[in-house]
Design a protein around this motif. Structure first.
Motif, short mmCIF file in Angstrom:
data_model
loop_
_atom_site.label_atom_id
_atom_site.label_comp_id
_atom_site.label_asym_id
_atom_site.label_seq_id
_atom_site.Cartn_x
_atom_site.Cartn_y
_atom_site.Cartn_z
N MET A 72 -3.30 4.79 2.64
CA MET A 72 -2.16 4.04 3.30
C MET A 72 -1.97 4.70 4.57
O MET A 72 -1.96 5.82 4.92
CB MET A 72 -1.04 4.11 2.28
CG MET A 72 -0.11 3.15 2.90
SD MET A 72 1.56 3.51 2.29
CE MET A 72 1.17 3.90 0.76
N GLN A 73 -1.97 3.89 5.70
CA GLN A 73 -1.39 4.58 6.90
C GLN A 73 0.16 5.25 6.98
O GLN A 73 0.82 4.68 6.21
CB GLN A 73 -1.61 3.27 8.00
CG GLN A 73 -2.85 2.78 7.85
CD GLN A 73 -3.48 2.38 9.23
OE1 GLN A 73 -3.01 2.81 10.19
NE2 GLN A 73 -4.42 1.38 9.17
N LEU A 74 0.33 5.96 7.56
CA LEU A 74 1.43 7.03 7.67
C LEU A 74 1.93 7.22 8.85
O LEU A 74 1.56 7.18 9.92
CB LEU A 74 0.95 8.58 6.98
CG LEU A 74 0.31 8.10 5.72
CD1 LEU A 74 -0.29 9.62 5.31
CD2 LEU A 74 1.36 7.79 4.66
N PRO A 75 3.38 7.30 9.05
CA PRO A 75 4.15 7.46 10.24
C PRO A 75 4.10 8.95 10.82
O PRO A 75 3.72 9.80 10.11
CB PRO A 75 5.54 7.03 9.87
CG PRO A 75 5.46 6.73 8.24
CD PRO A 75 4.39 7.24 7.85
N PRO A 110 6.51 -0.68 8.84
CA PRO A 110 5.24 -0.97 8.96
C PRO A 110 4.73 -0.61 10.31
O PRO A 110 3.48 -0.30 10.42
CB PRO A 110 5.20 -2.70 8.60
CG PRO A 110 6.22 -2.80 7.88
CD PRO A 110 7.39 -1.69 8.16
N LYS A 134 4.28 2.88 10.32
CA LYS A 134 3.11 3.37 9.76
C LYS A 134 1.58 3.08 10.71
O LYS A 134 0.99 3.99 10.56
CB LYS A 134 2.98 2.64 8.18
CG LYS A 134 3.87 3.21 7.38
CD LYS A 134 4.07 2.20 6.42
CE LYS A 134 3.12 2.02 5.37
NZ LYS A 134 3.47 1.29 4.32
N LEU A 135 1.53 1.88 11.12
CA LEU A 135 0.42 1.82 12.17
C LEU A 135 0.50 2.58 13.33
O LEU A 135 -0.43 2.35 14.20
CB LEU A 135 0.35 0.49 12.66
CG LEU A 135 0.17 -0.60 11.15
CD1 LEU A 135 0.29 -2.26 11.50
CD2 LEU A 135 -1.04 -0.22 10.55
N ARG A 136 1.77 3.34 13.64
CA ARG A 136 2.09 4.01 14.90
C ARG A 136 1.98 3.27 16.16
O ARG A 136 1.57 3.63 17.14
CB ARG A 136 0.78 5.34 14.92
CG ARG A 136 0.88 6.13 13.69
CD ARG A 136 0.49 7.68 13.85
NE ARG A 136 0.71 8.38 12.70
CZ ARG A 136 0.57 9.58 12.30
NH1 ARG A 136 0.19 10.30 13.57
NH2 ARG A 136 0.81 10.12 11.34
#
Lengths: 161, 802, 293
Positions: free
Chosen positions: C1-4, C40, C43-45
């Protein structure tokens, strides 16, 4: 920062980064790997847990936001008397295949039946509409939830008599 | 002996057949407790985390890669680039389709999302941070996005690293009799032509791909936990790629959260994790995120098809001709038997008696991810089935005939089996008209047509109300690959093995080369042994997924577990039973010829009290009983099963939809599915497999697509964009069945895993087009597409909407 | 999963405290409530704030209150709460129609009304609905409280009237004078349950005693309507008898004056068609509900 979260009735304290997602607190820090993740965009619902009694997507909650709050995961469904009816019904109705979406489905189903003991199929489908399953085509998940509802109503009637 | 405690295992509280039947699943107990063990659940001491840096460009030269910033991160242990791998001869890996694919890009990137570098850090968050610290300078190049333009003379060259290559052409392949087919078309009373796209879609299992790779420093063994549908094949591949001999490699597939063909290939991320484990000396975990899964792992389909169907004026089909343009992405990485570059597409005459047929498939490179064979396709049978089922409806449309009637007129009849079709497949058994009639009856076809007419009249009168559509699909599957003589995967023959050992106490262990990703093997294979040996399925421990504990085979995909491993298990069990007979003869001091098998015992013919149960025989076989010189002790059997042929499940589906003409929205009101997979080992499991595949049909027909814009940007890289059906889009599936055993399979079983995914999309598409009275429009039939199709201007769905 | 990426975190105890934190930390600080827009993005930055100010426990921001002349909805009201409130369903059924088709039940358990309108996504259903209902937004800032009508709240995609040092307190939906017949409805076309709208429309109608349209609000979501409303269509219908011809004319005006953008949900031509089609349908629904009174 230090946070204290009550998970499945137990108080857990950990030192975490603010950016740690709740799903990772549960899986990686507390080793409760029953809660899964399957996407990046809060769509799939594999990560569903209860936050203060309400199912939420734990990939979209920060662990620090859960500080001082209560979490319940699939590991908390089974009690001293054994499996929860919803777990029994999923097995008895073949409501799972690979098992990856199952914990999230169980948590949402449990919450639904706690609020709506006699749900229609439409209500059941709506309740799980935020959670993806790739294996079952949802058919037996719906049957399992219906089965659990009926079993619990029967038990309640027997208890009342 | 207590085999199972019903208080702890709800499956055991229900009746347990000693053999075939609707048994509840033994494996469910751990999953409903959240105690499944998936790759990302694994945590090893000292484990590090990998992350992949991916290209933002679809096509670009790599000018430079500066990893200094990442290496300086306090939690980063290693950064691997293509240059590092190149020094080890590992920057490229051979594919199963006689091509090579980049592990980490060296000269160029060839698709958006392609792997550029692999970072290893102490935790997954730091690994993600470190990606942002790698500086890559790109020189963007014009991409090839539209497959239909890939062979244009001025098309950019995707594979310029291959000496002498001057275009994007991959292969041409054909099957059938071109001359006979041309003749049939020339003589035809009627020809219908149609261009159809089966768009690029993705299997998207809920669990993404992942690996934990560890090199044991004491034993010098590579131990890999991985989401792999084919553990032994991966072991053989890793040996080739790393130089580590196979006996020092262990692959373990733990629980897998869905495969659907997505977890067959050996991905660059896996190899990088293995390499990282060797250079760091620590276990390395890599689990991809969803965008990586959708952008870079094996997509499915992407067949641009030009179909032509020749027929008499009253709808009897005399010929079928197809030209396919196959978009293979940047590398030809399709995973299928090596002699079949277009898989089994040439079964495209489907369920019909079509004398003359010919297909030609041309593969091209584009600047997209590699793949193509995945998502329950049975090696391109999804494409073939869609093609013929759409062409039959197009023919019906053009001739003004009922599509059910056209099918009735052309379906193969039971007396024609075994049937050799125009392209050489020998279908083992089937009764297609019976399945169709059952489906039509369950659907109440005549009443539906009447309602359809009423609604159409109402709509034409008032402009209000939903339109009704009915769509059919009568499909033939071909699964259980396959006979070694014709079929190999990367040179490995597709024979799978089973080993059965009966312990002294009469319980047993079955070791298999296949690998479940949710199909219920722990239960169904136990049922096979139970069926053969008359013991409880709870007395059989099914072992799969660990190459240290199981015999060699090619794994689970293409619906092959029941046809191949099921046959192997049954045969191994029969060998055990025969050996048990000999042991029983020794125990009873009689001739084996005097024994008969009855409900788990070998007993004396005419004197049933004189006999021995399997457990007694097992005890004796392990004991000090004198056995004949040519009979070895203990009680086990083994089989390496080389299937004599594929098996041919089939079905007849009816889909009923309502379309809102004002908005183009589609609601699937009903879906009737009659399936025939031969003998059903566990009908409940079979039905569950069908349910899942039917949902796939709704997904692909109405909402799933990986589209690209003109810059090669991937427009389906998240579940916000790549839409999957929810419980609200799926009706309650109505299933029927017929049982036509396979004549060559030891159990008469055929396999079911992919049937519904193969057969359902055409039923849904046919239904929607039937509702709106449109000859053809491509999937996905989103509201915008339905509305556009109604206006005679359907959208091209593989490219960005403009 | 993408992360902050990294950030700091503080919990606000009150509106005053939240405003103080915003002032102190400036534009790199963001408020977080339900977090289902912000997390969200982080997470996607696509968003990388340095400080998150958690307002989930600010007591002044909760609650739904219904008075004689308005519905007051605290910024922190979760979507589920709004949907569970029967009174809201009776007084402004459009809000229930809209909530039912926003995201999914789990997201609705966490996401907030305030968070959704402050995110100002051009496809936000509540933006269309509250604009149709002529709601107003109460905003707190260093200079005190001020009120901004929803028609004026949205300054552009992802931009609202709420300043970087301000906080949305509540939305207030005016209720028509008692005795007048009124109805509202919302309809959305999406590719799949829970998806953002391809196009959506909401209509609120109040009828005068003589049966003409005393007031009408038409909101459009995801269709490029200026400030989420079809004002030309509203102007056409106001004062008229709501005949089929008048409704058709309103639909045509709504379609004509919006500026939808082509994307994977559909081409411009189709979306423009939806603007008209859905406007007609929600007007009919709203009138039917008004007739029921």
């Amino acid at each position: 920062m230090e946070i204290t979260v009550t998970v499945n009735g137990r108080t857990r304290t950990r030192d975490v980064e603010p950016r740690l997602l709740l799903v990772h607190l549960l899986r990686d820090e507390l080793r409760l790997t029953g809660t899964h993740w399957g996407c990046d965009t809060s769509n799939c619902g594999a990560c569903a847990v209860w936050l203060d009694g309400v199912p939420v997507k734990s990939c979209t909650v920060l662990a620090v936001m859960a500080d001082g709050h209560e979490i319940r995961t699939v590991e908390g469904l089974e009690g001293p008397h054994g499996l929860d009816q919803i777990q029994i019904s999923f097995v008895q109705c073949h409501g799972l295949q690979c098992g990856f979406c199952t914990p999230g489905m169980l948590m949402t189903a449990r919450w639904l039946l706690d609020r709506v003991p006699d749900p229609t199929d439409e209500q059941i489908r709506e309740a799980i509409s935020g959670q993806t399953c790739r294996c079952t085509g949802y058919e037996n998940i719906v049957r399992a939830i219906r089965h659990a509802a009926a079993a619990e109503r029967d038990a309640a009637e027997r208890g009342a008599r | 002996m207590t085999l199972v405690d019903p208080r702890r295992d709800p499956a055991a509280a229900a009746p347990v057949p000693n053999g075939f039947g609707p048994m509840l699943r033994k494996e469910d107990g751990r999953f409903v407790r959240g105690r499944g063990r998936f790759v990302d659940d694994i945590d090893l001491p000292g484990m590090l985390h990998g992350a992949v840096l991916r290209s933002p460009y679809a096509h670009a030269r790599i000018v430079s890669i500066d990893t200094g910033g990442a290496l300086a991160h306090p939690k980063v242990r290693a950064v691997i680039t293509g240059a590092d791998l190149e020094r080890r001869g590992m920057a490229w890996l051979p594919t199963l389709s006689h091509d090579v694919a980049a592990v980490l890009a060296t000269d160029k990137v060839r698709y958006q999302g392609q792997e550029i570098a692999f970072v290893v850090a102490e935790d997954r968050y730091s690994a993600r941070d470190a990606l942002a610290l790698i500086d890559v300078e790109y020189e963007p190049l014009a991409p090839v996005v539209d497959a239909r333009r890939a062979l244009d003379p001025d098309a950019p060259l995707v594979r310029d690293e291959v000496p002498g290559r001057a275009d994007n052409h991959v292969f041409d392949w054909e099957a059938g009799d071109a001359a006979a087919t041309d003749a049939a078309f020339a003589a035809a009373e009627h020809v219908s032509t149609c261009d159809l796209l089966y768009p690029r879609v993705h299997p998207a299992p809920l669990e993404t791909c992942g690996i934990v790779a560890a090199l044991d420093p004491v034993t010098d063994r590579l131990v890999v936990h991985c989401t792999t549908q084919a553990p032994h094949a991966h072991r053989t591949l890793y040996a080739t790629l790393t130089g580590i001999p196979e006996h020092r490699i262990r692959i373990v597939a733990p629980d897998i959260g869905g495969g659907f063909g997505n977890k067959v290939a050996l991905y660059p991320g896996y190899l990088c994790a293995v390499y990282a484990a060797t250079i760091t000396g620590a276990p390395v975990k890599w689990t991809e995120d969803r965008s990586e899964n959708l952008m870079s792992t094996s997509f499915a389909r992407d067949y641009h098809m030009h179909g032509e169907i020749a027929a008499t004026k009253d709808g009897r089909i005399t010929g079928l001709r197809v030209r396919v343009l196959a978009d293979h992405g940047a590398f030809n990485g399709t995973s299928q038997p090596s002699k079949f570059p277009a898989g089994f597409f040439h079964i495209f005459t489907g369920s019909y008696a079509i004398q003359a047929a010919h297909c030609r498939v041309t593969g091209v490179y584009t600047n997209k991810a590699p793949g193509g064979v995945a998502y329950a396709c049975s090696f391109r049978i999804t494409e073939a089935s869609y093609l013929v089922e759409r062409m039959v409806d197009v023919l019906a449309f053009d001739l003004g005939l009922d599509p059910a009637q056209v099918r009735r007129k052309n379906l193969l009849r039971p007396e024609q089996f075994p049937y050799r079709c125009a392209t050489g497949w020998v279908y083992d058994s089937g009764d297609y008209p019976r399945a169709l009639e059952q489906a039509l009856e369950m659907a109440e076809y005549a009443e539906l047509r009447a309602e359809q007419a009423q609604r159409r009249a109402e709509y034409e009168r008032t402009g209000e109300g939903a339109l009704l559509g009915i769509g059919l699909s009568t499909f033939t599957e071909a699964v259980g690959a396959g006979p070694k003589k014709q079929m190999d995967i990367g040179g490995l023959g597709m024979a799978d093995a089973a080993e059965l050992s009966v312990h002294p106490d009469g319980t047993a262990e079955l070791r298999l080369s296949c690998m479940s990703q949710g199909q219920g093997h722990e239960t169904t294979f136990a049922q096979i042994i139970a069926h053969e040996l008359g013991i409880s399925p709870y007395a059989v421990n099914v072992v799969q997924g660990d190459t240290d504990r199981t015999p060699f085979g090619l794994g689970t995909y293409g619906s092959r577990s029941t046809p191949v491993s099921g046959a192997a298990a049954a045969t191994a069990a029969r060998r055990v039973r025969e050996r048990a007979k000999l042991v029983a003869a020794a125990m009873l001091e009689i001739s084996p010829a005097d024994l008969e098998w009855e409900a788990g015992r070998w007993q004396v013919r005419g004197d049933p009290a004189a006999g021995a149960s399997l457990a007694e025989i097992a005890r004796a076989a392990h004991g000090s009983l004198e056995l004949p010189d040519d009979l070895e002790g203990q009680l086990s059997g083994r089989c390496v099963y080389n299937p004599p042929n594929l098996t041919f499940p089939f079905g007849a589906y009816v889909c009923v939809v309502e379309v809102d003409p004002g908005t183009g929205q589609v609601r699937v009101r009903r879906f009737v599915a009659v399936d025939d997979c031969g003998v059903r080992i566990n009908p409940t499991v079979v039905e569950g497999q069908i349910h899942g595949g039917l949902a796939d049909g709704i997904g692909m027909a109405l909402m799933e697509v990986l589209a690209f814009d003109t810059d090669g940007n991937h427009l389906g890289a998240s579940f916000m964009d790549y839409l999957l059906p929810t419980a609200l889009e799926c009706p309650s599936w109505e299933l029927g069945q017929t049982v036509t055993p396979s004549p060559h399979h030891p159990l008469g079983a055929k396999g079911i895993g992919e049937s519904a995914t193969v057969g359902s999309p055409a039923a849904v598409v046919n239904a929607v087009l039937d509702a709106i009275g449109v000859r053809h429009a491509d999937m996905p039939l989103t509201p915008a597409q339905v509305w556009s199709a109604m206006r005679g201007r359907p959208l091209r769905t593989d490219l960005a909407v403009r | 999963m993408q992360l902050p990426a990294h950030f700091e975190y503080q919990r606000a105890r009150s509106v005053e405290h939240a405003l103080a934190l915003l002032s102190r930390h400036g534009p790199e600080a963001r408020l977080i409530a339900g977090g289902h827009s912000l997390i969200p993005m982080m997470k996607l930055r696509l968003a990388q704030p340095e400080l998150l100010i958690d307002i989930n426990e600010v007591p002044e921001l909760g609650g739904i209150e219904i008075t004689e002349d308005e519905i007051r909805i605290g910024a922190l009201v979760r979507h589920t709460q709004l949907l569970d409130c029967a009174e809201v369903g009776r007084s402004a059924p459009m809000l229930h129609d809209a909530e039912r088709v926003i995201a999914d039940p789990l997201v609705r358990n966490r996401g907030t009304v305030g968070g959704s309108v402050c995110q100002a996504d051009p496809s936000e259903d509540l933006s269309g609905a509250f604009s149709a209902l002529r709601a107003v937004a109460d905003i707190a800032g260093p200079a005190g409280e001020r009120t901004v009508p929803m028609r004026g709240f949205f300054h552009g995609p992802y931009q609202t009237a709420v300043g970087p040092d301000e906080l949305l307190l509540r939305l207030r939906v005016p209720l028509p004078a008692p005795g007048l017949r009124t109805g509202s409805a919302y309809r959305k076309v999406s590719r799949r349950a829970g998806d953002w709208a391809v196009g959506a429309a909401g209509a609120a109608v109040t009828l005068a005693p003589d049966g003409t349209v005393a007031e009408v609000g038409i909101g459009l979501t995801a269709l490029g309507a200026r400030e989420f409303v079809a004002t030309e269509a509203e102007d056409l219908l106001r004062g008229q008898r709501p005949t089929p011809e008048a409704i058709d004319a309103a639909g045509r005006a709504a379609a004509q004056h919006c500026e939808p953008v082509a994307d994977q949900r559909g081409p411009v031509e189709y979306k423009r068609h939806l603007a008209g089609e859905l406007t007609r349908r929600v007007l009919r629904d709203a009138l039917a509900r008004a007739g029921g009174r």
